[in-house]
Write a protein that holds these residues in place. Structure first.
Motif, mmCIF file in Angstrom:
data_model
loop_
_atom_site.group_PDB
_atom_site.id
_atom_site.type_symbol
_atom_site.label_atom_id
_atom_site.label_comp_id
_atom_site.label_asym_id
_atom_site.label_seq_id
_atom_site.Cartn_x
_atom_site.Cartn_y
_atom_site.Cartn_z
ATOM 1 N N GLY A 216 0.802 -1.214 0.000
ATOM 2 C CA GLY A 216 0.000 0.000 0.000
ATOM 3 C C GLY A 216 0.835 1.263 0.000
ATOM 4 N N THR A 217 1.928 1.265 0.745
ATOM 5 C CA THR A 217 2.779 2.460 0.811
ATOM 6 C C THR A 217 3.348 2.795 -0.565
ATOM 7 N N LEU A 218 3.805 1.782 -1.278
ATOM 8 C CA LEU A 218 4.353 1.996 -2.616
ATOM 9 C C LEU A 218 3.298 2.572 -3.554
ATOM 10 N N LEU A 219 2.085 2.031 -3.483
ATOM 11 C CA LEU A 219 1.018 2.490 -4.375
ATOM 12 C C LEU A 219 0.599 3.915 -4.040
ATOM 13 N N ARG A 220 0.545 4.236 -2.747
ATOM 14 C CA ARG A 220 0.183 5.602 -2.354
ATOM 15 C C ARG A 220 1.264 6.589 -2.788
ATOM 16 N N LYS A 238 -10.525 7.022 -16.569
ATOM 17 C CA LYS A 238 -10.161 5.693 -16.070
ATOM 18 C C LYS A 238 -8.863 5.758 -15.269
ATOM 19 N N ASP A 239 -7.908 6.505 -15.778
ATOM 20 C CA ASP A 239 -6.635 6.644 -15.070
ATOM 21 C C ASP A 239 -6.805 7.460 -13.784
ATOM 22 N N LEU A 240 -7.611 8.500 -13.857
ATOM 23 C CA LEU A 240 -7.850 9.325 -12.665
ATOM 24 C C LEU A 240 -8.537 8.512 -11.568
ATOM 25 N N ASP A 241 -9.471 7.675 -11.972
ATOM 26 C CA ASP A 241 -10.156 6.816 -10.996
ATOM 27 C C ASP A 241 -9.152 5.841 -10.357
ATOM 28 N N LEU A 242 -8.233 5.335 -11.166
ATOM 29 C CA LEU A 242 -7.235 4.417 -10.630
ATOM 30 C C LEU A 242 -6.328 5.124 -9.621
ATOM 31 N N LEU A 243 -5.889 6.329 -9.941
ATOM 32 C CA LEU A 243 -5.050 7.084 -9.014
ATOM 33 C C LEU A 243 -5.778 7.358 -7.703
ATOM 34 N N GLU A 244 -7.057 7.661 -7.799
ATOM 35 C CA GLU A 244 -7.855 7.895 -6.585
ATOM 36 C C GLU A 244 -7.918 6.638 -5.739
ATOM 37 N N GLU A 245 -8.048 5.497 -6.415
ATOM 38 C CA GLU A 245 -8.092 4.206 -5.709
ATOM 39 C C GLU A 245 -6.740 3.914 -5.047
ATOM 40 N N LEU A 246 -5.651 4.203 -5.763
ATOM 41 C CA LEU A 246 -4.313 3.939 -5.216
ATOM 42 C C LEU A 246 -4.039 4.795 -3.987
ATOM 43 N N ALA A 247 -4.532 6.022 -4.006
ATOM 44 C CA ALA A 247 -4.298 6.931 -2.887
ATOM 45 C C ALA A 247 -4.957 6.437 -1.605
ATOM 46 N N LYS A 248 -5.934 5.560 -1.737
ATOM 47 C CA LYS A 248 -6.664 5.056 -0.572
ATOM 48 C C LYS A 248 -6.078 3.753 -0.034
ATOM 49 N N TYR A 249 -5.075 3.214 -0.697
ATOM 50 C CA TYR A 249 -4.532 1.907 -0.286
ATOM 51 C C TYR A 249 -3.941 1.977 1.117
#
Length: 249
Positions: A216-220, A238-249
């Motif tokens: 999770g730390t790496l993805l954030r 689609k990419d923006l949604d993915l970044l938003e998801e990664l920020a929540k890891y």
């Protein structure tokens, strides 16, 4: 004729001479004679590949072969042979490939260092290897991916990421996730727009929901790093949604 046979034939041609009308040597056949210096390096390349197929190569053996890797004819022959051998699906049914593959990866690494202009061909070999192995021998696939990341770190960013994007579309998702992990552990911000966009494309194929919580730390960190990138054209929804998801890891 295999590529190793071709190297052997070319090396032999370097020493193929006959004498006509006195003491003046002339090459056999119609083609020009290969210079003895190149023929010697072709012989060395053949010997190195033969050793690589039977026993572990020592670092000093690779060091002593630097002239082989610097010679274009020898380097191209080694690339062709590597592609034929390592890209053969049936070869990985043999236990010896556990020894052979690391040897060839070491040779390809030295070749890429000495001949940067041949890095695209080296990556073609790696792509063929990953396709041939698939998920049948995960430890070998991970070795190839580690080598791929080392090529990325050496500066071949665009070439490596283009190859990785093409590979990831049909690769085992667990291997894609392993590649993502290796890259994020090795590359820190600031990111180039091409690198960040390429990583997002690869992440879409990697089923990130199955990434370990410890990642999770790496993805954030990646998501935060992307916020500072000037993407032109802008990222897709689609990419923006993915970044938003990664920020929540």
């Amino acid at each position: 004729m295999t590529s190793s046979d071709g190297i052997a034939a070319a090396a032999a041609e370097g020493g193929a001479m006959e004498t006509v009308r006195g003491d003046s040597p002339t090459p056999r056949g119609a083609g020009p004679k290969i210079p003895e210096s190149i023929a010697r390096l072709l012989h060395q390349a053949l010997a190195l590949m033969t050793k690589a197929s039977t026993a572990k190569l020592r670092p000093d053996e690779l060091d002593s072969a630097v002239e082989v890797f610097q010679e274009p004819a020898a380097a191209i022959g080694m690339l062709q042979h590597s592609h034929q051998l390592l890209g053969n699906v049936d070869a990985y049914g043999e236990e010896r490939m556990t020894l052979v593959l690391p040897n060839y990866l070491s040779m390809l690494h030295r070749l890429a260092c000495e001949q940067p202009g041949l890095i695209p061909q080296v990556l073609m070999v790696l792509q063929a290897v990953l396709k041939a192995i698939g998920s049948t021998k995960m430890d070998l696939s991970r070795r190839v991916l580690a080598f791929l990341v080392s090529m990325l770190l050496s500066g071949a960013v665009d070439l490596v990421m283009n190859m990785a994007m093409a590979w990831s579309t049909s690769a085992d998702p667990s291997l894609v996730r392993h590649f993502i992990q290796l890259v994020l552990e090795s590359v820190e911000p600031p990111y180039s727009a091409f690198f960040a966009r390429s990583m997002l494309a690869i992440m879409h194929t990697g089923l990130l929901a199955r990434m370990r919580p410890t990642h999770g730390t790496l993805l954030r960190e990646f998501a935060v790093g992307c916020q500072a990138v000037a993407f032109l054209p802008p990222l897709s929804n689609k990419d923006l949604d993915l970044l938003e998801e990664l920020a929540k890891y």
